[in-house]
Design an enzyme around this catalytic site. Structure first.
Site, PDB file in Angstrom:
ATOM      1  CE  LYS A   1      -9.222 -40.287 -36.425  1.00 59.86           C
ATOM      2  NZ  LYS A   1     -10.298 -39.400 -35.991  1.00 59.86           N
TER       3      LYS A   1
ATOM      4  N   GLY B   1     -36.860 -43.401 -32.275  1.00 60.77           N
ATOM      5  CA  GLY B   1     -37.384 -43.246 -30.918  1.00 60.77           C
ATOM      6  C   GLY B   1     -37.818 -41.817 -30.660  1.00 60.77           C
TER       7      GLY B   1
ATOM      8  CB  VAL C   1     -10.811 -31.947 -34.893  1.00 60.56           C
ATOM      9  CG1 VAL C   1     -10.258 -33.350 -34.842  1.00 60.56           C
ATOM     10  CG2 VAL C   1     -10.481 -31.176 -33.633  1.00 60.56           C
TER      11      VAL C   1
ATOM     12  CD  GLU D   1     -11.320 -21.493 -39.190  1.00 61.43           C
ATOM     13  OE1 GLU D   1     -11.607 -22.698 -39.285  1.00 61.43           O
ATOM     14  OE2 GLU D   1     -12.064 -20.659 -38.618  1.00 61.43           O
TER      15      GLU D   1
ATOM     16  CB  ALA E   1     -14.942 -29.815 -42.137  1.00 68.40           C
TER      17      ALA E   1
ATOM     18  N   GLY F   1     -18.236 -27.673 -38.396  1.00 65.89           N
ATOM     19  CA  GLY F   1     -18.768 -27.999 -37.076  1.00 65.89           C
ATOM     20  C   GLY F   1     -19.948 -28.950 -37.139  1.00 65.89           C
TER      21      GLY F   1
ATOM     22  CG  ASP G   1     -21.385 -35.529 -30.455  1.00 72.19           C
ATOM     23  OD1 ASP G   1     -20.564 -35.626 -29.519  1.00 72.19           O
ATOM     24  OD2 ASP G   1     -21.073 -35.695 -31.654  1.00 72.19           O
TER      25      ASP G   1
ATOM     26  CB  ALA H   1     -16.148 -41.186 -29.351  1.00 68.56           C
TER      27      ALA H   1
ATOM     28  CG  HIS I   1      16.693 -45.314 -23.044  1.00 69.90           C
ATOM     29  ND1 HIS I   1      16.516 -44.060 -23.586  1.00 69.90           N
ATOM     30  CD2 HIS I   1      17.797 -45.851 -23.626  1.00 69.90           C
ATOM     31  CE1 HIS I   1      17.490 -43.842 -24.448  1.00 69.90           C
ATOM     32  NE2 HIS I   1      18.276 -44.902 -24.509  1.00 69.90           N
TER      33      HIS I   1
HETATM   34  P1  FAD Z   1     -23.642 -40.354 -32.290  1.00 70.98           P
HETATM   35  O1  FAD Z   1     -22.415 -41.116 -32.451  1.00 70.98           O
HETATM   36  O2  FAD Z   1     -23.953 -39.289 -33.275  1.00 70.98           O
HETATM   37  O3  FAD Z   1     -24.813 -41.424 -32.245  1.00 70.98           O
HETATM   38  C1  FAD Z   1     -26.152 -41.072 -32.162  1.00 70.98           C
HETATM   39  C2  FAD Z   1     -26.988 -42.197 -32.718  1.00 70.98           C
HETATM   40  O4  FAD Z   1     -28.339 -41.935 -32.420  1.00 70.98           O
HETATM   41  C3  FAD Z   1     -26.902 -42.340 -34.228  1.00 70.98           C
HETATM   42  O5  FAD Z   1     -26.591 -43.667 -34.558  1.00 70.98           O
HETATM   43  C4  FAD Z   1     -28.292 -41.955 -34.718  1.00 70.98           C
HETATM   44  O6  FAD Z   1     -28.698 -42.709 -35.860  1.00 70.98           O
HETATM   45  C5  FAD Z   1     -29.136 -42.310 -33.533  1.00 70.98           C
HETATM   46  N1  FAD Z   1     -30.380 -41.552 -33.432  1.00 70.98           N
HETATM   47  C6  FAD Z   1     -30.534 -40.204 -33.451  1.00 70.98           C
HETATM   48  N2  FAD Z   1     -31.824 -39.878 -33.256  1.00 70.98           N
HETATM   49  C7  FAD Z   1     -32.503 -41.045 -33.111  1.00 70.98           C
HETATM   50  C8  FAD Z   1     -33.858 -41.360 -32.869  1.00 70.98           C
HETATM   51  N3  FAD Z   1     -34.779 -40.398 -32.699  1.00 70.98           N
HETATM   52  N4  FAD Z   1     -34.197 -42.667 -32.789  1.00 70.98           N
HETATM   53  C9  FAD Z   1     -33.263 -43.639 -32.943  1.00 70.98           C
HETATM   54  N5  FAD Z   1     -31.965 -43.398 -33.164  1.00 70.98           N
HETATM   55  C10 FAD Z   1     -31.584 -42.117 -33.231  1.00 70.98           C
HETATM   56  N6  FAD Z   1     -14.577 -38.232 -31.641  1.00 70.98           N
HETATM   57  C11 FAD Z   1     -13.517 -38.703 -30.963  1.00 70.98           C
HETATM   58  O7  FAD Z   1     -13.567 -38.797 -29.733  1.00 70.98           O
HETATM   59  N7  FAD Z   1     -12.379 -39.106 -31.620  1.00 70.98           N
HETATM   60  C12 FAD Z   1     -12.264 -39.016 -32.959  1.00 70.98           C
HETATM   61  O8  FAD Z   1     -11.229 -39.376 -33.516  1.00 70.98           O
HETATM   62  C13 FAD Z   1     -13.361 -38.504 -33.697  1.00 70.98           C
HETATM   63  N8  FAD Z   1     -13.289 -38.416 -35.040  1.00 70.98           N
HETATM   64  C14 FAD Z   1     -14.376 -37.981 -35.736  1.00 70.98           C
HETATM   65  C15 FAD Z   1     -14.287 -37.901 -37.111  1.00 70.98           C
HETATM   66  C16 FAD Z   1     -15.366 -37.476 -37.852  1.00 70.98           C
HETATM   67  C17 FAD Z   1     -15.263 -37.412 -39.359  1.00 70.98           C
HETATM   68  C18 FAD Z   1     -16.592 -37.132 -37.188  1.00 70.98           C
HETATM   69  C19 FAD Z   1     -17.795 -36.694 -37.982  1.00 70.98           C
HETATM   70  C20 FAD Z   1     -16.689 -37.191 -35.818  1.00 70.98           C
HETATM   71  C21 FAD Z   1     -15.582 -37.614 -35.070  1.00 70.98           C
HETATM   72  N9  FAD Z   1     -15.621 -37.678 -33.675  1.00 70.98           N
HETATM   73  C22 FAD Z   1     -14.527 -38.127 -32.983  1.00 70.98           C
HETATM   74  C23 FAD Z   1     -16.818 -37.282 -32.909  1.00 70.98           C
HETATM   75  C24 FAD Z   1     -17.623 -38.506 -32.471  1.00 70.98           C
HETATM   76  O9  FAD Z   1     -17.993 -39.250 -33.594  1.00 70.98           O
HETATM   77  C25 FAD Z   1     -18.847 -38.061 -31.680  1.00 70.98           C
HETATM   78  O10 FAD Z   1     -18.447 -37.218 -30.618  1.00 70.98           O
HETATM   79  C26 FAD Z   1     -19.570 -39.255 -31.107  1.00 70.98           C
HETATM   80  O11 FAD Z   1     -19.979 -40.140 -32.109  1.00 70.98           O
HETATM   81  C27 FAD Z   1     -20.793 -38.800 -30.302  1.00 70.98           C
HETATM   82  O12 FAD Z   1     -21.446 -39.914 -29.791  1.00 70.98           O
HETATM   83  P2  FAD Z   1     -23.001 -39.897 -29.467  1.00 70.98           P
HETATM   84  O13 FAD Z   1     -23.313 -41.258 -28.946  1.00 70.98           O
HETATM   85  O14 FAD Z   1     -23.336 -38.736 -28.632  1.00 70.98           O
HETATM   86  O15 FAD Z   1     -23.739 -39.640 -30.862  1.00 70.98           O
HETATM   87  P1  AMP Z   2     -14.937 -27.278 -35.597  1.00 69.82           P
HETATM   88  O1  AMP Z   2     -16.197 -26.690 -35.026  1.00 69.82           O
HETATM   89  O2  AMP Z   2     -13.809 -27.397 -34.623  1.00 69.82           O
HETATM   90  O3  AMP Z   2     -15.179 -28.540 -36.357  1.00 69.82           O
HETATM   91  O4  AMP Z   2     -14.390 -26.232 -36.669  1.00 69.82           O
HETATM   92  C1  AMP Z   2     -15.152 -25.677 -37.696  1.00 69.82           C
HETATM   93  C2  AMP Z   2     -14.434 -24.444 -38.205  1.00 69.82           C
HETATM   94  O5  AMP Z   2     -15.107 -23.935 -39.361  1.00 69.82           O
HETATM   95  C3  AMP Z   2     -14.375 -23.300 -37.197  1.00 69.82           C
HETATM   96  O6  AMP Z   2     -13.026 -23.003 -36.935  1.00 69.82           O
HETATM   97  C4  AMP Z   2     -15.103 -22.149 -37.895  1.00 69.82           C
HETATM   98  O7  AMP Z   2     -14.485 -20.905 -37.644  1.00 69.82           O
HETATM   99  C5  AMP Z   2     -14.989 -22.508 -39.376  1.00 69.82           C
HETATM  100  N1  AMP Z   2     -16.052 -21.889 -40.224  1.00 69.82           N
HETATM  101  C6  AMP Z   2     -17.372 -21.824 -39.955  1.00 69.82           C
HETATM  102  N2  AMP Z   2     -18.057 -21.174 -40.968  1.00 69.82           N
HETATM  103  C7  AMP Z   2     -17.113 -20.819 -41.902  1.00 69.82           C
HETATM  104  C8  AMP Z   2     -17.170 -20.126 -43.173  1.00 69.82           C
HETATM  105  N3  AMP Z   2     -18.309 -19.665 -43.720  1.00 69.82           N
HETATM  106  N4  AMP Z   2     -15.997 -19.946 -43.852  1.00 69.82           N
HETATM  107  C9  AMP Z   2     -14.828 -20.412 -43.343  1.00 69.82           C
HETATM  108  N5  AMP Z   2     -14.729 -21.065 -42.149  1.00 69.82           N
HETATM  109  C10 AMP Z   2     -15.839 -21.277 -41.425  1.00 69.82           C
END
Ligand code: FAD
Ligand code: AMP
Length: 478
Positions: free
Chosen positions: A58, A122, A191, A211, A276, A278, A319, A327, A451
């Site tokens: 962002k 951990g 996304v 895509e 990107a 997934g 996640d 998040a 408004h």
């Molecule tokens: P994470 O944020 O992945 O945190 C997990 C943590 O656990 C990490 O710090 C990792 O180091 C730690 N960890 C893992 N295993 C161990 C272990 N064994 N011991 C100790 N530590 C460990 N989501 C939104 O809602 N809005 C957005 O705008 C958005 N934008 C995004 C943009 C990008 C480029 C990306 C990559 C993701 C984005 N997301 C967004 C998704 C969002 O970042 C995740 O859904 C969110 O961070 C998940 O939170 P989490 O706590 O499950 O895991």
């Molecule tokens: P998301 O899971 O929403 O972040 O989106 C990832 C996107 O990547 C999905 O729409 C998939 O269809 C696409 N994708 C995955 N593998 C491939 C590939 N080999 N070539 C082109 N697109 C792909």
């Protein structure tokens, strides 16, 4: 002596750190284990979201939008801005300072709430024991009354485009470019691909998104997805649908990507390529063989609606478990679990998790799409309102997109709110608040909206559901 905690959280992302703070606030003796190190080698809290996800993306989206506006959007207001240029390292440095501020803030919150931070890796052992291994390899075992697994996710790799974080990068690498690539390829129109593609396109890169699916944004409402594809294409993003990447070759700091589409074998060459496609759950060395925690067939930790794993007293959130990789979903699961551990009867409403794509225009939605409801056989009334008819959007010269409200035809209860346009995320949140309280379209229509605001578009779309819109001709009159 073995340290004992009521709650041990593994992972300090938005799932884990929020769970830890909430547990401590509820009077539970809480530790949180985190291993992620920043560029200075210091453990940084906040997970993917704060370090390499939501916030940095962002920050770059906002910076690149300002640049784009200064170049393209000022003239219509009568503002002359000559010689506008971009200092990419300065832009990236600003992003990094925001990260530092926020991750430091989480550390401060841990202190303020009495959460013990344990730096290291951990691993859940049997009987709710947790092994913590620090960066020097020194291990200690701690005992937990309850364990919350919140280890998050990492980008998916695909063999046809192996990431080298130089020419072929993942989302983390795409937040670190030090100059604008002339030609940028993005694999995946999800996304993350669309947001990061937008950043660099606004700064001048020629961006092609490849895509595999034929359908653009399949999770979004079809009307919104169609509008989005039209708008992004007009903005200059080349979006190649039905195009599957089959291979790539890096030569002299350029990458040639092979893909197949309806016309056969294709090839394009880029200066940088963002993969990107997934994200996948992180469970590497997280669970001892006898931990008893089950995974599902896709490698996510298996949990029920209350985030309970197959082991009593062990939970998993965010996640690393099923559901939206967002998040706010992770954080709310963290709150629910902490409250349940403290003996409360918390539940989470999985039906009302908003989704946002922070492109321009933004795309956001909550609840169900029109096509989902039709497939379920639910009769609906739909109201839409275009920003082209909004005085506030006109004032801002930002009139693309629309608000769509979908209500049950029998009860008038709002079942979905979908927005593409300025401040879509904020408008959808208003819909989500209403829907949480079971609002009808009529309820929203009867409320007083300030408004001139963009929110009036939500008001008018709600009115339009029953043919009562004022500032647009109604499709159906009653
Ligand atoms: P994470 O944020 O992945 O945190 C997990 C943590 O656990 C990490 O710090 C990792 O180091 C730690 N960890 C893992 N295993 C161990 C272990 N064994 N011991 C100790 N530590 C460990 N989501 C939104 O809602 N809005 C957005 O705008 C958005 N934008 C995004 C943009 C990008 C480029 C990306 C990559 C993701 C984005 N997301 C967004 C998704 C969002 O970042 C995740 O859904 C969110 O961070 C998940 O939170 P989490 O706590 O499950 O895991
Ligand atoms: P998301 O899971 O929403 O972040 O989106 C990832 C996107 O990547 C999905 O729409 C998939 O269809 C696409 N994708 C995955 N593998 C491939 C590939 N080999 N070539 C082109 N697109 C792909």
């Amino acid at each position: 002596m073995t340290q004992k905690f009521d709650v041990v959280v593994i992972g300090a992302g938005p799932g884990g750190y929020v769970a830890a703070i909430k547990a401590a606030q509820l009077g539970l003796k809480t530790a949180c284990i985190e291993k992620y190190q920043d560029k200075e080698g210091k453990v940084a809290l906040g997970g993917t979201c704060l370090n390499v996800g939501c916030i940095p993306s962002k920050a770059l989206l906002d910076s690149s939008w300002k640049y784009h506006e200064a170049k393209e959007g000022f003239a219509i207001h009568g503002i002359e801005a000559k010689g506008v240029s971009i200092d990419v390292p300065a832009m990236v440095a600003r992003k990094n300072s925001i990260i530092k501020n926020l991750t430091g803030g989480v550390a401060g919150l841990f202190k303020a709430n009495g959460v013990t931070l344990l730096e290291g890796h951990g691993k859940l052992l049997a009987n709710k024991q947790v092994e913590v291994t620090d960066k020097d390899g020194k291990a200690q075992v701690i005992e937990a009354g309850h364990v919350i697994l919140a280890s998050g996710s990492r980008p998916v790799d695909i063999p046809p485009a192996p990431v080298d974080q130089d020419v072929i990068v993942d989302s983390t690498g795409a937040l670190e470019f030090q100059s604008v690539p002339k030609k940028l390829g993005v694999i995946g129109a999800g996304v993350i691909g669309l947001e990061l593609g937008s950043v660099w396109a606004r700064l001048g890169a020629e961006v092609t998104v490849i895509e595999a699916l034929d359908k653009f944004l399949p999770a979004a409402d079809e009307q919104v997805a169609k509008e989005a594809l039209k708008t992004f294409t007009k903005q200059g993003l080349k979006i190649r649908l039905g195009a599957r990447v089959t291979g790539s070759e890096v030569k002299k700091k350029q990458v040639t990507v092979n893909f197949t589409d309806a016309e056969g074998e294709q090839q394009l060459t880029f200066d940088k390529l963002i993969v990107a496609v997934g994200r996948r759950p992180v469970t590497t060395d997280l669970l001892a063989a006898d931990s008893g925690v089950d995974m599902d067939e896709r490698g996510f930790i298996f949990v029920n609606d209350q985030c309970e794993t197959s082991v009593p007293g062990v939970y998993a959130i965010g996640d690393v478990v099923r559901g939206a990789m967002l998040a706010h979903k992770a954080s709310e699961e963290g709150i629910m679990v902490a409250e349940r551990i403290a003996g409360h009867k918390a539940q989470m409403n999985y039906d009302l998790i908003p989704s946002v794509i922070y492109t321009h225009p933004e795309i956001a939605w909550v609840g169900k799409t029109e096509q989902q409801l039709k497939a379920e056989g639910v009769a609906v009334n739909v109201g839409t309102f275009p920003f082209a008819a909004s005085g506030r959007a006109m004032a801002a010269n930002d009139t693309g997109g629309l608000v769509k409200v979908i209500a049950d035809a029998n009860t008038d209860r709002v079942l979905g709110v979908h927005v593409i346009g300025p401040s879509a995320a904020e408008l959808v949140q208003q819909g989500a608040i209403g829907m949480e309280f079971g609002t009808s379209a009529e309820d929203l229509g009867m409320m007083v909206f300030s408004h001139p605001t963009l929110s009036e578009a939500l008001h008018e779309a709600a009115l339009a559901v029953n043919g009562h819109a004022i500032h647009i001709a109604n499709r159906k009159k009653r």
